[in-house]
Design an enzyme around this catalytic site. Structure first.
Site, PDB file in Angstrom:
ATOM      1  N   ASP A  22       0.816  -1.214   0.000  1.00 35.18           N
ATOM      2  CA  ASP A  22       0.000   0.000   0.000  1.00 35.18           C
ATOM      3  C   ASP A  22       0.852   1.266   0.000  1.00 35.18           C
ATOM      4  OD1 ASP A  22       0.959  -0.278   2.594  1.00 35.18           O
ATOM      5  OD2 ASP A  22      -0.986  -0.662   3.493  1.00 35.18           O
ATOM      6  N   ASN A  25      -7.138  -1.770  14.295  1.00 32.43           N
ATOM      7  CA  ASN A  25      -8.553  -2.084  14.083  1.00 32.43           C
ATOM      8  C   ASN A  25      -8.718  -3.313  13.205  1.00 32.43           C
ATOM      9  OD1 ASN A  25      -7.856  -1.199  11.557  1.00 32.43           O
ATOM     10  ND2 ASN A  25      -9.410   0.394  11.409  1.00 32.43           N
ATOM     11  N   GLU A  59      -9.792  -1.711   5.256  1.00 35.31           N
ATOM     12  CA  GLU A  59     -10.354  -1.452   6.577  1.00 35.31           C
ATOM     13  C   GLU A  59     -11.526  -2.376   6.880  1.00 35.31           C
ATOM     14  OE1 GLU A  59      -8.893   0.581   8.536  1.00 35.31           O
ATOM     15  OE2 GLU A  59      -8.495   2.549   7.674  1.00 35.31           O
ATOM     16  N   HIS A  76      -7.075  -3.814  10.254  1.00 34.55           N
ATOM     17  CA  HIS A  76      -6.912  -3.655   8.805  1.00 34.55           C
ATOM     18  C   HIS A  76      -5.687  -4.407   8.304  1.00 34.55           C
ATOM     19  CE1 HIS A  76      -4.668   0.346   9.623  1.00 34.55           C
ATOM     20  NE2 HIS A  76      -3.764  -0.487   9.155  1.00 34.55           N
TER      21      HIS A  76
END
Ligand code: GLP
Length: 224
Positions: free
Chosen positions: A56, A125, A132, A127
């Protein structure tokens, strides 16, 4: 963790000198990258035929920005080993359009895919890359609106959270899952909860089958 993970990667490169390695950023793989550099210095790892594909990149961001993943990878790995610059692939945060950058990256991935090995960290979280939780997971590279919690978590690397780009380009879950092997590195008490949920939590069905990959399938796949 870093030593074991690096040994795993080195073994892979020794067995497959033309490996396509999917690489990750974040603080978790830093020790691993130091170990890979040591292995190169000691003559145990040769990256000359290896291709790398990063998961990414922020969008938009200039490569020279010290917070870009391009800069991170050069500083923490690439400039210390003998990987060919032409074999390094990172989604282009400088592209004039996010969609154009995704298409271009997909083409690059197809050229050498599927990946021999995908290295992954995990966000607080849950991801993976920048996929996400709650996103309708795309198969291929796509442009994501970052969640508030990710912007806040990643603001520690920027002057403040307003400096964190609000979007990112990320490999999709399908491409990640198609890697021959997936190596997930997770450390620290603050990640215990999300790791526990990822490994043992209920598999929820929502927008696509890939939806579950961030939490469960990725690891199940890894364990198989
Ligand atoms: C970023 C990256 C992820 C990485 C995550 C965790 O958001 N896009 O690929 O897994 O950070 O980072 P850290 O290892 O610093 O907790």
């Amino acid at each position: 963790m870093s030593k074991r993970a690096a040994d795993f990667i080195v073994q892979e490169i020794q067995q497959h000198p033309n490996s396509s390695l999917g690489l990750a950023t974040g603080s978790t793989p830093l020790g691993l990258y130091k170990e890979l550099i040591n292995s190169y210095i000691q003559g145990k790892a040769d990256f000359s035929k290896v291709s790398t594909y990063n998961l990414d990149e922020y969008y938009p961001i200039q490569k020279v920005n010290p917070q870009s993943y391009d800069h991170f990878m050069n500083e923490n790995l690439f400039r210390h080993i003998n990987v060919e610059p032409s074999r390094i692939h990172i989604p282009n945060g400088e592209h004039s359009s996010a969609e154009g950058a995704c298409l271009a990256y997909d083409e690059e991935l197809r050229r050498n895919g599927p990946l021999t090995l995908q290295l992954l960290g995990i966000g607080l979280n849950g991801h993976i890359g920048f996929n996400e939780p709650g996103d309708c997971f795309a198969g291929s590279t796509w442009a994501v609106d970052l969640s508030l919690s990710t912007i806040e978590a990643n603001s520690r690397f920027f002057e403040d959270s307003s400096q964190v780009p609000k979007r990112a380009l990320t490999m999709g879950i399908k491409d990640i899952m198609q890697a021959n092997k997936i190596l997930l590195v997770v450390s620290g008490a603050q990640k215990a909860d999300i790791l526990q949920k990822s490994l043992y939590g209920p598999i929820t069905h929502a927008c696509t089958g890939f939806r579950v990959a961030t939490s469960s399938k990725c690891y199940c796949y890894n364990r198989q």
